[in-house]
Write a protein that holds these residues in place. Sequence first.
Motif, PDB file in Angstrom:
ATOM      1  N   THR A  15      -6.875 -18.406   6.541  1.00  0.00           N
ATOM      2  CA  THR A  15      -5.998 -17.345   6.995  1.00  0.00           C
ATOM      3  C   THR A  15      -4.863 -17.191   5.987  1.00  0.00           C
ATOM      4  OG1 THR A  15      -4.781 -16.480   8.914  1.00  0.00           O
ATOM      5  CG2 THR A  15      -4.628 -18.851   8.487  1.00  0.00           C
ATOM      6  N   HIS A  16      -3.795 -16.529   6.347  1.00  0.00           N
ATOM      7  CA  HIS A  16      -2.644 -16.375   5.441  1.00  0.00           C
ATOM      8  C   HIS A  16      -1.427 -16.008   6.276  1.00  0.00           C
ATOM      9  CE1 HIS A  16      -2.765 -11.911   5.587  1.00  0.00           C
ATOM     10  NE2 HIS A  16      -4.068 -12.094   5.726  1.00  0.00           N
ATOM     11  N   ALA A  17      -0.286 -15.790   5.627  1.00  0.00           N
ATOM     12  CA  ALA A  17       0.978 -15.625   6.351  1.00  0.00           C
ATOM     13  C   ALA A  17       1.233 -14.208   6.834  1.00  0.00           C
ATOM     14  CB  ALA A  17       2.147 -16.101   5.495  1.00  0.00           C
ATOM     15  N   GLY A  18       0.471 -13.214   6.368  1.00  0.00           N
ATOM     16  CA  GLY A  18       0.566 -11.906   6.987  1.00  0.00           C
ATOM     17  C   GLY A  18       0.828 -10.727   6.090  1.00  0.00           C
ATOM     18  N   SER A  19       1.973 -10.704   5.405  1.00  0.00           N
ATOM     19  CA  SER A  19       2.363  -9.505   4.670  1.00  0.00           C
ATOM     20  C   SER A  19       1.615  -9.420   3.350  1.00  0.00           C
ATOM     21  CB  SER A  19       3.873  -9.504   4.411  1.00  0.00           C
ATOM     22  OG  SER A  19       4.275  -8.292   3.818  1.00  0.00           O
ATOM     23  N   LEU A  20       0.926  -8.298   3.144  1.00  0.00           N
ATOM     24  CA  LEU A  20       0.162  -8.066   1.923  1.00  0.00           C
ATOM     25  C   LEU A  20       0.693  -6.816   1.225  1.00  0.00           C
ATOM     26  CD1 LEU A  20      -3.404  -8.816   3.347  1.00  0.00           C
ATOM     27  CD2 LEU A  20      -1.963 -10.351   1.980  1.00  0.00           C
ATOM     28  N   ILE A  21       0.361  -6.680  -0.044  1.00  0.00           N
ATOM     29  CA  ILE A  21       0.907  -5.595  -0.864  1.00  0.00           C
ATOM     30  C   ILE A  21       0.348  -4.250  -0.398  1.00  0.00           C
ATOM     31  CG2 ILE A  21       0.999  -4.672  -3.217  1.00  0.00           C
ATOM     32  CD1 ILE A  21       0.890  -7.683  -4.136  1.00  0.00           C
ATOM     33  N   ARG A  22       1.252  -3.288  -0.194  1.00  0.00           N
ATOM     34  CA  ARG A  22       0.859  -1.965   0.278  1.00  0.00           C
ATOM     35  C   ARG A  22       0.307  -1.118  -0.869  1.00  0.00           C
ATOM     36  NH1 ARG A  22       3.936  -5.518   3.247  1.00  0.00           N
ATOM     37  NH2 ARG A  22       5.025  -4.536   4.997  1.00  0.00           N
ATOM     38  N   PRO A  23      -0.669  -0.249  -0.597  1.00  0.00           N
ATOM     39  CA  PRO A  23      -1.204   0.636  -1.644  1.00  0.00           C
ATOM     40  C   PRO A  23      -0.180   1.706  -2.025  1.00  0.00           C
ATOM     41  CG  PRO A  23      -2.156   1.197   0.481  1.00  0.00           C
ATOM     42  CD  PRO A  23      -1.361  -0.060   0.695  1.00  0.00           C
ATOM     43  N   LYS A  24      -0.290   2.202  -3.259  1.00  0.00           N
ATOM     44  CA  LYS A  24       0.664   3.192  -3.762  1.00  0.00           C
ATOM     45  C   LYS A  24       0.662   4.461  -2.915  1.00  0.00           C
ATOM     46  CE  LYS A  24       0.785   1.716  -8.595  1.00  0.00           C
ATOM     47  NZ  LYS A  24       0.521   2.111 -10.008  1.00  0.00           N
ATOM     48  N   GLU A  25      -0.515   4.849  -2.420  1.00  0.00           N
ATOM     49  CA  GLU A  25      -0.602   6.072  -1.622  1.00  0.00           C
ATOM     50  C   GLU A  25       0.257   5.967  -0.356  1.00  0.00           C
ATOM     51  OE1 GLU A  25      -4.108   5.526  -4.180  1.00  0.00           O
ATOM     52  OE2 GLU A  25      -3.124   4.257  -2.675  1.00  0.00           O
ATOM     53  N   LEU A  26       0.295   4.780   0.248  1.00  0.00           N
ATOM     54  CA  LEU A  26       1.116   4.577   1.434  1.00  0.00           C
ATOM     55  C   LEU A  26       2.595   4.500   1.059  1.00  0.00           C
ATOM     56  CD1 LEU A  26       1.206   4.065   4.491  1.00  0.00           C
ATOM     57  CD2 LEU A  26       0.925   1.622   4.001  1.00  0.00           C
ATOM     58  N   LEU A  27       2.892   3.864  -0.072  1.00  0.00           N
ATOM     59  CA  LEU A  27       4.277   3.722  -0.510  1.00  0.00           C
ATOM     60  C   LEU A  27       4.948   5.069  -0.733  1.00  0.00           C
ATOM     61  CD1 LEU A  27       4.148   0.723  -3.012  1.00  0.00           C
ATOM     62  CD2 LEU A  27       5.092   0.748  -0.702  1.00  0.00           C
ATOM     63  N   SER A  28       4.192   6.050  -1.153  1.00  0.00           N
ATOM     64  CA  SER A  28       4.797   7.363  -1.393  1.00  0.00           C
ATOM     65  C   SER A  28       5.366   7.936  -0.099  1.00  0.00           C
ATOM     66  CB  SER A  28       3.779   8.318  -2.012  1.00  0.00           C
ATOM     67  OG  SER A  28       2.720   8.584  -1.112  1.00  0.00           O
ATOM     68  N   PHE A  29       4.667   7.712   1.024  1.00  0.00           N
ATOM     69  CA  PHE A  29       5.178   8.185   2.321  1.00  0.00           C
ATOM     70  C   PHE A  29       6.388   7.353   2.757  1.00  0.00           C
ATOM     71  CE2 PHE A  29       0.786   9.781   2.601  1.00  0.00           C
ATOM     72  CZ  PHE A  29       1.029  11.083   3.018  1.00  0.00           C
ATOM     73  N   LEU A  30       6.290   6.029   2.579  1.00  0.00           N
ATOM     74  CA  LEU A  30       7.381   5.165   2.996  1.00  0.00           C
ATOM     75  C   LEU A  30       8.641   5.431   2.173  1.00  0.00           C
ATOM     76  CD1 LEU A  30       5.396   1.839   3.471  1.00  0.00           C
ATOM     77  CD2 LEU A  30       6.154   3.446   5.229  1.00  0.00           C
ATOM     78  N   SER A  31       8.453   5.737   0.897  1.00  0.00           N
ATOM     79  CA  SER A  31       9.591   6.065   0.044  1.00  0.00           C
ATOM     80  C   SER A  31      10.254   7.354   0.514  1.00  0.00           C
ATOM     81  CB  SER A  31       9.131   6.202  -1.408  1.00  0.00           C
ATOM     82  OG  SER A  31      10.222   6.474  -2.254  1.00  0.00           O
ATOM     83  N   ALA A  32       9.450   8.352   0.858  1.00  0.00           N
ATOM     84  CA  ALA A  32      10.000   9.610   1.367  1.00  0.00           C
ATOM     85  C   ALA A  32      10.801   9.370   2.644  1.00  0.00           C
ATOM     86  CB  ALA A  32       8.876  10.609   1.622  1.00  0.00           C
ATOM     87  N   LYS A  33      10.283   8.513   3.524  1.00  0.00           N
ATOM     88  CA  LYS A  33      11.002   8.192   4.755  1.00  0.00           C
ATOM     89  C   LYS A  33      12.336   7.519   4.438  1.00  0.00           C
ATOM     90  CE  LYS A  33       8.761   6.591   8.331  1.00  0.00           C
ATOM     91  NZ  LYS A  33       7.890   5.771   9.194  1.00  0.00           N
TER      92      LYS A  33
END
Length: 407
Positions: free
Chosen positions: A7-25
């Motif tokens: 398993t792992h601790a949870g948070s993984l790197i977000r794709p650039k396509e998603l980051l563009s929306f999060l940056s706009a927000k």
Amino acid sequence: MERIPVTHAGSLIRPKELLSFLSAKDYGQPYDEAAYEAELSEAVSDIVRKQVETGVDIVDDGEMGKSNWITYLYERTSGLESRPMEQGLSSILPASRDRQAFPGAYAALDSLDEAATRSSTGASAEEEQLRAGGWSAWFCTGPLGYDRAAIDRDLGNLKAALAAAGHDLSQAFLPVVAPASAYWLTNEYYATDEEFVYALAEVLHEEYKAIVEAGLLLQVDDAVLMHEADTMLSRGQSWEDYRKWAQLRVEGLNHALRGLPQDRVRYHVCFGSWHGPHAFDPPLRDSIDLVLQVNAGAYAIEQANPRHEHEWRIWEDVTLPEGKQLIPGVVTHHTNVVEHPELVAQRLVRLANLVGRDRVQAGTDCGFAQGAFVRRVHEEIQWAKLASLAEGARIASRELWGEKADA
């Protein structure tokens, strides 16, 4: 299962396509809400599929729906108010003896983080300076309440992704914040600190219960419980002051977990995900009793980085409670070096020999991305580390079970 689960601790790197929306927000720019929701759903599906293909047994949504592992909660909670901070990016980071002892090093590290953030968002230096100067401090100004809309969205996306990947719902988890890690939040409403902590626990209970009732594992993330000791000592407070602060928040967490089956709960602690000396981290031995008080079935503990790897030996004389499991970090986000599978196996075997082979899972120290715009390693390294983790667990399983080890 006659092998060590991965398993792992949870948070993984977000794709650039998603980051563009999060940056706009983040910048308050217009964006297409329907397109964002579609991109988020696709990102979760993709991240689940990649985990399964890499050999991860107990997967999550990579926290694709969260901008930050702490402040996501504030977006789901009423009774809070944000106010701009003018001091700049470094003002929201925890004070510590580590920062006092290594001011030049931290200045350089902070600038690297800012540059990496600009790279991930595509923002200009001027825009990122606005982001740094526009960090918000959060204040509790009224009775706390919880809005389920976001958690229902996250649950729906993860369930759909698991079904598409043919992965067992019961072997997936969602990470959530702990009361102690509700950082950058100042109480201006409740009469006492205890009243505030328990009000926050009531809010978190709603989120925790929603996850468990959906059939998923619940992971409670608590990085602040450990590093707050350094913060408080740097302000001239005592170890006893820290213990009193931490004990209240452990009790608050157990209140938030009330009624939930312990075998569906994982409790993750680390010493803060940032890259730095960590020379003043408190010894795990001095806080392990706090960790083991939490009503969880598994404890995910940072143990792979060079400041804490030696602490596996505490299990020579600290008893892991009956029926509980360890998820030690056996690969770390603290370095770009990809751990050799044989080293991963050695770390797992030595712990299995102390607490029992059936009581160990293979995990990571912390998330590979602290938030949407703060990643700790490159995405290629993230997947290489997870692949090494899976291979190391297979090697350890063969050593511990022999030919009986599951394929």
